[in-house]
Design a protein around this motif. Sequence first.
Motif, short mmCIF file in Angstrom:
data_model
loop_
_atom_site.label_atom_id
_atom_site.label_comp_id
_atom_site.label_asym_id
_atom_site.label_seq_id
_atom_site.Cartn_x
_atom_site.Cartn_y
_atom_site.Cartn_z
N ALA A 7 0.77 -1.28 0.03
CA ALA A 7 0.08 -0.01 -0.19
C ALA A 7 0.84 1.21 0.00
O ALA A 7 0.67 2.19 -0.73
N GLN A 8 1.97 1.52 0.77
CA GLN A 8 2.80 2.25 0.66
C GLN A 8 3.55 2.65 -0.61
O GLN A 8 3.51 3.63 -1.05
N GLU A 9 3.98 1.73 -1.03
CA GLU A 9 4.48 1.68 -2.24
C GLU A 9 3.72 2.20 -3.52
O GLU A 9 3.99 3.08 -4.30
N TYR A 10 2.39 1.96 -3.36
CA TYR A 10 1.42 2.12 -4.46
C TYR A 10 1.10 3.71 -4.25
O TYR A 10 1.13 4.51 -5.14
N LEU A 11 1.08 4.17 -2.86
CA LEU A 11 0.79 5.61 -2.68
C LEU A 11 2.00 6.39 -2.97
O LEU A 11 1.73 7.57 -3.39
N ASN A 133 -5.71 -1.45 5.90
CA ASN A 133 -6.72 -1.82 5.16
C ASN A 133 -6.67 -1.52 3.72
O ASN A 133 -7.32 -2.36 3.00
N LEU A 134 -5.77 -0.77 3.33
CA LEU A 134 -5.53 -0.60 1.83
C LEU A 134 -4.86 -1.86 1.31
O LEU A 134 -5.06 -2.42 0.05
N ASN A 135 -4.06 -2.28 2.01
CA ASN A 135 -3.22 -3.57 1.75
C ASN A 135 -4.28 -4.68 1.29
O ASN A 135 -4.19 -5.47 0.43
N VAL A 136 -5.53 -4.86 2.10
CA VAL A 136 -6.36 -5.80 2.04
C VAL A 136 -7.04 -5.57 0.79
O VAL A 136 -7.23 -6.38 -0.14
N ILE A 137 -7.60 -4.16 0.51
CA ILE A 137 -8.06 -3.64 -1.02
C ILE A 137 -7.27 -4.14 -1.92
O ILE A 137 -7.60 -4.88 -3.04
N GLU A 140 -7.09 -7.93 -2.68
CA GLU A 140 -8.37 -8.38 -3.31
C GLU A 140 -8.31 -7.95 -4.71
O GLU A 140 -8.77 -8.90 -5.61
N ARG A 141 -7.96 -6.83 -5.09
CA ARG A 141 -7.89 -6.59 -6.45
C ARG A 141 -7.00 -7.28 -7.38
O ARG A 141 -7.27 -7.60 -8.36
N GLU A 142 -5.84 -7.40 -6.64
CA GLU A 142 -4.66 -8.44 -7.32
C GLU A 142 -5.42 -9.88 -7.64
O GLU A 142 -5.37 -10.56 -8.56
N ARG A 143 -6.08 -10.54 -6.47
CA ARG A 143 -6.71 -11.68 -6.42
C ARG A 143 -7.72 -11.81 -7.68
O ARG A 143 -7.88 -12.80 -8.69
N ILE A 144 -8.47 -11.01 -7.97
CA ILE A 144 -9.67 -10.72 -8.90
C ILE A 144 -8.92 -10.63 -10.21
O ILE A 144 -9.47 -11.18 -11.12
N PHE A 145 -8.20 -9.92 -10.19
CA PHE A 145 -7.38 -9.62 -11.78
C PHE A 145 -6.83 -10.88 -12.06
O PHE A 145 -6.82 -11.52 -13.24
N LYS A 146 -5.93 -11.57 -11.25
CA LYS A 146 -5.40 -13.05 -11.57
C LYS A 146 -6.61 -13.91 -11.97
O LYS A 146 -6.32 -14.63 -13.07
N LYS A 147 -7.61 -13.93 -11.20
CA LYS A 147 -8.87 -14.86 -11.64
C LYS A 147 -9.21 -14.72 -13.02
O LYS A 147 -9.50 -15.38 -13.95
N CYS A 148 -9.51 -13.40 -13.39
CA CYS A 148 -10.18 -12.92 -14.59
C CYS A 148 -9.05 -13.43 -15.80
O CYS A 148 -9.42 -13.65 -16.83
N LEU A 149 -7.61 -12.89 -15.39
CA LEU A 149 -6.61 -13.38 -16.35
C LEU A 149 -6.59 -14.76 -16.55
O LEU A 149 -6.65 -15.30 -17.83
N GLU A 150 -6.80 -15.55 -15.77
CA GLU A 150 -6.66 -17.13 -15.77
C GLU A 150 -8.09 -17.61 -16.56
O GLU A 150 -7.96 -18.55 -17.40
#
Length: 160
Positions: A7-11, A133-137, A140-150
């Motif tokens: 999250a910190q790297e993202y921000l 809390n941002l790390n959790v978000i 989850e975003r990464e998990r959804i992206f990977k699932k969609c990619l698969e």
Amino acid sequence: MRKKNKAQEYLEQVDKLNAMIENKMAEVAQWRGVALGITTNTEGERVQSSGSQQKMADAINRVIDLQAEINGMIDRLINLKQEIIRTIELLNATEYDVLHKRYIQGMTFDEIGAAKRKSKSWATTVHGRALQNLNVILDERERIFKKCLEEFQALPVQSL
């Protein structure tokens, strides 16, 4: 030294892009000096240099190229800030406010605490909780992206 979390790297992408823009702007100022035949010596005094017309033309072209790069970086910065804002809006109001003040507005923890009539310690505590809390978000975003990619990769290929 403590390892930064996702999250910190993202921000902190905002700070990095801001610094890159500022550095490119400093380069533009230097190249403008070259184009005008003016350089700066170590004492900061401006002196006339004997530059050729080609050197001047090259410097002008470099200024134009750098300005185009800066414009592109500013566009990226605007888009990045919009994306970050949309993401941190998913947090509760207090956490959103602290992260917005810190990473979008560039305020210090002292300034955030004062703006909220709280202490620096309060600001750093909320900041830490918001990052978790941002790390959790983000996870989850990464998990959804990977699932969609698969799922996309599993689709049969159709010839045209």
